[in-house]
Design an enzyme around this catalytic site. Sequence first.
Site, short mmCIF file in Angstrom:
data_model
loop_
_atom_site.label_atom_id
_atom_site.label_comp_id
_atom_site.label_asym_id
_atom_site.label_seq_id
_atom_site.Cartn_x
_atom_site.Cartn_y
_atom_site.Cartn_z
N GLY A 1 0.76 -1.25 0.00
CA GLY A 1 0.00 0.00 0.00
C GLY A 1 0.78 1.30 0.00
O GLY A 1 0.32 2.30 -0.51
N GLU B 1 3.93 4.03 6.15
CA GLU B 1 2.69 3.25 5.97
C GLU B 1 1.67 4.04 5.17
O GLU B 1 1.68 5.27 5.19
CB GLU B 1 2.08 2.93 7.34
CG GLU B 1 2.38 1.53 7.86
CD GLU B 1 1.59 0.44 7.15
OE1 GLU B 1 1.17 0.63 5.99
OE2 GLU B 1 1.41 -0.62 7.76
N ASP C 1 -4.71 1.17 10.88
CA ASP C 1 -6.10 0.84 11.20
C ASP C 1 -6.14 0.36 12.66
O ASP C 1 -6.19 1.17 13.57
CB ASP C 1 -6.55 -0.22 10.19
CG ASP C 1 -7.99 -0.63 10.30
OD1 ASP C 1 -8.77 0.11 10.91
OD2 ASP C 1 -8.36 -1.69 9.75
N LYS D 1 -6.74 5.83 11.27
CA LYS D 1 -8.13 5.72 11.72
C LYS D 1 -8.10 5.69 13.25
O LYS D 1 -8.00 4.60 13.84
CB LYS D 1 -8.76 4.43 11.19
CG LYS D 1 -8.93 4.35 9.67
CD LYS D 1 -9.59 3.01 9.31
CE LYS D 1 -9.63 2.76 7.83
NZ LYS D 1 -10.06 1.38 7.49
N PHE E 1 -13.69 1.93 5.24
CA PHE E 1 -12.75 1.34 4.31
C PHE E 1 -12.46 2.32 3.17
O PHE E 1 -13.38 2.91 2.60
CB PHE E 1 -13.29 0.02 3.75
CG PHE E 1 -12.27 -0.74 2.98
CD1 PHE E 1 -11.28 -1.46 3.63
CD2 PHE E 1 -12.26 -0.70 1.59
CE1 PHE E 1 -10.31 -2.13 2.92
CE2 PHE E 1 -11.28 -1.37 0.87
CZ PHE E 1 -10.31 -2.08 1.54
N VAL E 2 -11.19 2.52 2.86
CA VAL E 2 -10.81 3.48 1.80
C VAL E 2 -9.94 2.82 0.73
O VAL E 2 -9.26 1.82 1.00
CB VAL E 2 -10.06 4.71 2.39
CG1 VAL E 2 -10.99 5.55 3.25
CG2 VAL E 2 -8.82 4.29 3.18
N ASP F 1 -5.86 -0.57 -1.75
CA ASP F 1 -6.65 -1.41 -2.66
C ASP F 1 -7.91 -1.98 -2.03
O ASP F 1 -8.02 -2.07 -0.81
CB ASP F 1 -5.80 -2.59 -3.12
CG ASP F 1 -5.63 -3.63 -2.00
OD1 ASP F 1 -5.11 -3.26 -0.94
OD2 ASP F 1 -6.05 -4.79 -2.19
N ARG G 1 -5.52 0.72 -6.60
CA ARG G 1 -4.28 1.34 -6.12
C ARG G 1 -3.84 2.50 -7.01
O ARG G 1 -3.15 3.41 -6.58
CB ARG G 1 -3.14 0.31 -6.09
CG ARG G 1 -3.33 -0.83 -5.10
CD ARG G 1 -2.03 -1.61 -4.95
NE ARG G 1 -2.22 -2.90 -4.30
CZ ARG G 1 -2.27 -3.10 -2.99
NH1 ARG G 1 -2.17 -2.08 -2.16
NH2 ARG G 1 -2.42 -4.30 -2.49
#
Length: 183
Positions: free
Chosen positions: A47, A101, A105, A133, A155-156, A162, A168
């Site tokens: 990510g 990062e 989460d 978050k 959720f993003v 992704d 992505r």
Amino acid sequence: MHIQIDDKDFNLLIEYDQIKKRTRLIGIQLNVDYDNRVPVFVGVLNGSFVFLADLLKEVTISSEVTFVKVSSYDGDKNTGVIKKQVGLQMDLKDRDVIIVEDIVDSGATLRYIIDMIREQNPASVCVCTLLLKPKSLKEDIEEITYVGFEIPDEFVVGYGLDYKGLGRNLKDIYRAQYVPSET
Ligand code: IMP
Ligand code: MG
């Protein structure tokens, strides 16, 4: 703006322009904080690759880059089981480490990576994450120093993040539309 990825609908949350401005500020801060040091950026794959690339363009101090790869997500579900896919490829003893990062989460992934890096006795460890978050965070991680944006517990996707491997490449960040559960 509204988009669909696989079976899910998403709405625009953060525009690339905003990300760019925030990234520039973080870069400036890193240049000041790490002046006269040669930090190692440790990107967490997959990510973080988009954010890390943009961030490094704002970093003017001498620095190195390496990657680790872990996974805990299946689609949009956090399985809670962290798997190491690619370990540390670099000796971090006595180095100043900046973990990069895309998103923090629950914090479980980050905890796992910090522990893995600390085993090598680095001089310092800090975390730079594009997204956080705060409501989901279950760990107290004092290493989190640089945060791009605090976002709701949703959720993003986009800008490296992704959904089922897709999205992505989106320039902006989108959040999943709330769907009332069927039960
Ligand atoms: P944590 O271990 O619960 O903190 O989860 C962190 C990892 O899960 C991140 O590095 C992401 O790869 C992934 N992740 C967490 N939230 C999201 C999200 O909203 N969209 C996409 N990936 C996410
Ligand atoms: Mg990640």
